[in-house]
Design an enzyme around this catalytic site. Structure first.
Site, PDB file in Angstrom:
ATOM      1  N   HIS A   1      -0.766  -2.096   7.797  1.00  0.00           N
ATOM      2  CA  HIS A   1      -1.373  -0.974   7.084  1.00  0.00           C
ATOM      3  C   HIS A   1      -2.874  -1.236   6.936  1.00  0.00           C
ATOM      4  O   HIS A   1      -3.312  -1.860   5.983  1.00  0.00           O
ATOM      5  CB  HIS A   1      -0.709  -0.812   5.716  1.00  0.00           C
ATOM      6  CG  HIS A   1      -0.822   0.562   5.155  1.00  0.00           C
ATOM      7  ND1 HIS A   1       0.179   1.124   4.399  1.00  0.00           N
ATOM      8  CD2 HIS A   1      -1.790   1.496   5.245  1.00  0.00           C
ATOM      9  CE1 HIS A   1      -0.184   2.350   4.045  1.00  0.00           C
ATOM     10  NE2 HIS A   1      -1.384   2.591   4.546  1.00  0.00           N
ATOM     11  N   LEU A   2      -3.638  -0.734   7.907  1.00  0.00           N
ATOM     12  CA  LEU A   2      -5.074  -1.014   7.897  1.00  0.00           C
ATOM     13  C   LEU A   2      -5.732  -0.445   6.646  1.00  0.00           C
ATOM     14  O   LEU A   2      -5.227   0.487   6.016  1.00  0.00           O
ATOM     15  CB  LEU A   2      -5.745  -0.499   9.169  1.00  0.00           C
ATOM     16  CG  LEU A   2      -5.886   0.994   9.414  1.00  0.00           C
ATOM     17  CD1 LEU A   2      -7.079   1.584   8.700  1.00  0.00           C
ATOM     18  CD2 LEU A   2      -6.048   1.233  10.910  1.00  0.00           C
ATOM     19  N   HIS A   3      -6.860  -1.011   6.292  1.00  0.00           N
ATOM     20  CA  HIS A   3      -7.616  -0.590   5.119  1.00  0.00           C
ATOM     21  C   HIS A   3      -9.056  -1.045   5.287  1.00  0.00           C
ATOM     22  O   HIS A   3      -9.331  -2.014   5.982  1.00  0.00           O
ATOM     23  CB  HIS A   3      -7.002  -1.148   3.833  1.00  0.00           C
ATOM     24  CG  HIS A   3      -6.675  -2.608   3.900  1.00  0.00           C
ATOM     25  ND1 HIS A   3      -5.568  -3.088   4.586  1.00  0.00           N
ATOM     26  CD2 HIS A   3      -7.304  -3.685   3.399  1.00  0.00           C
ATOM     27  CE1 HIS A   3      -5.541  -4.410   4.482  1.00  0.00           C
ATOM     28  NE2 HIS A   3      -6.585  -4.789   3.767  1.00  0.00           N
ATOM     29  N   ILE A   4      -9.960  -0.318   4.650  1.00  0.00           N
ATOM     30  CA  ILE A   4     -11.392  -0.637   4.728  1.00  0.00           C
ATOM     31  C   ILE A   4     -11.808  -1.305   3.423  1.00  0.00           C
ATOM     32  O   ILE A   4     -11.591  -0.761   2.337  1.00  0.00           O
ATOM     33  CB  ILE A   4     -12.234   0.633   4.937  1.00  0.00           C
ATOM     34  CG1 ILE A   4     -11.779   1.395   6.185  1.00  0.00           C
ATOM     35  CG2 ILE A   4     -13.720   0.279   5.034  1.00  0.00           C
ATOM     36  CD1 ILE A   4     -12.430   2.764   6.336  1.00  0.00           C
TER      37      ILE A   4
ATOM     38  N   PHE B   1       0.825  -1.206   0.000  1.00  0.00           N
ATOM     39  CA  PHE B   1       0.000   0.000   0.000  1.00  0.00           C
ATOM     40  C   PHE B   1       0.863   1.262   0.000  1.00  0.00           C
ATOM     41  O   PHE B   1       0.542   2.237  -0.672  1.00  0.00           O
ATOM     42  CB  PHE B   1      -0.960   0.010   1.189  1.00  0.00           C
ATOM     43  CG  PHE B   1      -1.993  -1.091   1.158  1.00  0.00           C
ATOM     44  CD1 PHE B   1      -2.478  -1.600  -0.038  1.00  0.00           C
ATOM     45  CD2 PHE B   1      -2.496  -1.606   2.326  1.00  0.00           C
ATOM     46  CE1 PHE B   1      -3.437  -2.601  -0.069  1.00  0.00           C
ATOM     47  CE2 PHE B   1      -3.458  -2.608   2.315  1.00  0.00           C
ATOM     48  CZ  PHE B   1      -3.930  -3.106   1.119  1.00  0.00           C
TER      49      PHE B   1
END
Length: 158
Positions: free
Chosen positions: A118-121, A24
């Site tokens: 690396h968070l993500h929705i 990302f």
């Protein structure tokens, strides 16, 4: 449902930084949005198509700041993530007319995060018939559109 075993993917689940780093972050720094299926960019986040989609139009909204902890993000970052998610939901609805959506964040490997740091929705469009016989019998998903077609259709609505 049958299972397709892909042990080579375990390398990325166990330690994605060791095997190519934070994908990302690399996409965020790239200027070739079309090659990476970047749909839109904001001040603190961006959105991309998932290249391993659950369904047509499956996308992710990602903060530029790499963190696996939701509480690390500021209120402005969280607001922009949700605002962009809302905008993309409208674009996907206009492009593909889904009957529903799954929205989710997997925090931590135990919760299913493939890129834990690396968070993500996830925004996953759903149709009542999206589990057809191939999914049920063969454990295989059939996508009626390829990624470039999906990318173009959503971009047109933004």
């Amino acid at each position: 449902m049958e299972h397709l075993w892909a042990p080579w993917r375990n390398l990325y689940v166990q330690d994605p930084l060791k095997h190519g780093g934070d994908i990302f972050a690399k996409i965020a720094q790239s200027s070739d949005d079309e090659a990476h299926f970047v749909l839109t960019r904001g001040k603190s986040c961006f959105a991309i198509l998932n290249t391993y989609p659950y369904n047509t139009g499956h996308l992710m909204v990602i903060p530029y700041r790499a963190t696996g902890a939701l509480e690390d993000l500021g209120d402005d970052e969280l607001l922009e993530l949700m605002t962009m998610l809302k905008q993309l939901k409208a674009a996907v609805t206009a492009a593909f007319n889904p009957q529903g959506f799954n929205v989710g964040i997997n925090l931590g490997v135990a919760a299913g995060a493939g890129i834990e740091q690396h968070l993500h929705i996830h925004l996953v469009p759903r149709w009542q018939s999206d589990s057809n016989f191939m999914t049920t019998v063969a454990g295989t998903r059939v996508h009626p559109n390829d990624l470039p077609q999906v990318y173009a259709a959503i971009k047109k609505q933004l």
